[in-house]
Design a protein around this motif. Structure first.
Motif, mmCIF file in Angstrom:
data_model
loop_
_atom_site.group_PDB
_atom_site.id
_atom_site.type_symbol
_atom_site.label_atom_id
_atom_site.label_comp_id
_atom_site.label_asym_id
_atom_site.label_seq_id
_atom_site.Cartn_x
_atom_site.Cartn_y
_atom_site.Cartn_z
ATOM 1 N N LYS A 53 46.756 49.352 41.191
ATOM 2 C CA LYS A 53 45.545 49.387 42.011
ATOM 3 C C LYS A 53 44.338 48.862 41.239
ATOM 4 O O LYS A 53 43.568 48.058 41.766
ATOM 5 N N LEU A 54 44.167 49.299 40.004
ATOM 6 C CA LEU A 54 43.032 48.810 39.223
ATOM 7 C C LEU A 54 43.195 47.329 38.909
ATOM 8 O O LEU A 54 42.228 46.570 38.947
ATOM 9 N N ALA A 55 44.408 46.906 38.616
ATOM 10 C CA ALA A 55 44.655 45.505 38.252
ATOM 11 C C ALA A 55 44.173 44.550 39.333
ATOM 12 O O ALA A 55 43.652 43.471 39.035
ATOM 13 N N GLN A 56 44.317 44.944 40.583
ATOM 14 C CA GLN A 56 43.951 44.066 41.690
ATOM 15 C C GLN A 56 42.455 43.746 41.722
ATOM 16 O O GLN A 56 42.062 42.717 42.252
ATOM 17 N N GLY A 57 41.634 44.596 41.135
ATOM 18 C CA GLY A 57 40.211 44.299 41.017
ATOM 19 C C GLY A 57 39.834 43.841 39.621
ATOM 20 O O GLY A 57 39.017 42.928 39.440
ATOM 21 N N PHE A 58 40.427 44.472 38.614
ATOM 22 C CA PHE A 58 40.107 44.224 37.204
ATOM 23 C C PHE A 58 40.363 42.777 36.814
ATOM 24 O O PHE A 58 39.490 42.106 36.245
ATOM 25 N N ILE A 59 41.559 42.281 37.084
ATOM 26 C CA ILE A 59 41.944 40.950 36.611
ATOM 27 C C ILE A 59 41.079 39.858 37.253
ATOM 28 O O ILE A 59 40.492 39.041 36.529
ATOM 29 N N PRO A 60 40.918 39.824 38.583
ATOM 30 C CA PRO A 60 40.050 38.788 39.164
ATOM 31 C C PRO A 60 38.578 38.934 38.742
ATOM 32 O O PRO A 60 37.894 37.937 38.524
ATOM 33 N N HIS A 61 38.108 40.175 38.621
ATOM 34 C CA HIS A 61 36.705 40.380 38.217
ATOM 35 C C HIS A 61 36.439 39.763 36.853
ATOM 36 O O HIS A 61 35.495 38.977 36.685
ATOM 37 N N TRP A 62 37.258 40.117 35.849
ATOM 38 C CA TRP A 62 37.008 39.627 34.495
ATOM 39 C C TRP A 62 37.288 38.137 34.371
ATOM 40 O O TRP A 62 36.654 37.452 33.567
ATOM 41 N N ALA A 63 38.190 37.595 35.179
ATOM 42 C CA ALA A 63 38.408 36.140 35.171
ATOM 43 C C ALA A 63 37.151 35.430 35.676
ATOM 44 O O ALA A 63 36.754 34.395 35.117
ATOM 45 N N GLY A 64 36.519 35.990 36.696
ATOM 46 C CA GLY A 64 35.272 35.419 37.200
ATOM 47 C C GLY A 64 34.150 35.505 36.186
ATOM 48 O O GLY A 64 33.372 34.556 36.016
#
Length: 185
Positions: A53-64
């Motif tokens: 669940k966290l990965a789905q927001g964490f990974i795209p956020h930090w990539a941006g």
């Protein structure tokens, strides 16, 4: 054996989110001193463990963040984007994110296998269920509890059972957050 660290935001009464996942109690913006602290604990990390669940927001956020040179957190974005990640999931069968692997076997087996590999420290970020499971299975070696100056009265807890810890240090930051650092007792 590699060390597994946990970095988590928490309220003074021990909650990591409201009953419906609310995170509006967290202190932002952070001050430079807390940013330097996070940089110091993540510098020796070469693998990030995430709940799905966290990965789905964490990974795209930090990539941006990493892709935006004008973002003041660009260096943190690059660290979190370039560091290999392992997402713990029972539902995802494939991963679309670069530099990311899935772990779907038994949590204890997966984490212990990662800890026994050559390399530097591991760090875990995750929601309540993932972090609670890591804690209840006694897999966390070092806790970095970022205590925010807020109390919710009710919400999502990560400590679901008695857990004995040894205090290592405490540090307060200019933004009002205090980090409590513990290791296994």
């Amino acid at each position: 054996m590699r060390k597994l660290k946990l970095q988590v935001q928490i309220t003074i009464d021990g909650y990591i989110a409201g009953l419906n996942g609310e995170m509006d109690w967290m202190t932002f913006p952070w001050t430079d001193d807390i940013g330097e602290y996070v940089k110091s604990i993540t510098a020796p990390v070469d693998t990030i463990l995430l709940g799905r669940k966290l990965a789905q927001g964490f990974i795209p956020h930090w990539a941006g963040v990493a892709a935006d040179a004008s973002n003041p957190e660009v260096e943190a974005g690059k660290k979190f984007t370039n560091t290999p990640k392992v997402v713990f999931t029972k539902t995802l069968k494939a991963v679309a994110w670069p530099n990311t692997a899935l772990a779907g076997r038994d949590l204890v087996e997966e984490v212990n296998a990662l800890k026994s590999m050559e390399g530097e420290d591991l760090i875990a970020y995750g929601g309540g269920k993932f972090v609670s499971n890591l804690i209840s299975e006694n897999l966390i070696d070092e806790y970095h509890l970022f205590v925010n100056p807020a109390a919710l009265g009710t919400g999502m807890k990560i400590f679901k059972q008695r857990t004995q810890l040894k205090h290592i240090k405490s540090q307060s930051f200019d933004c009002g957050i205090v980090v409590l650092v513990y290791e296994k007792a």
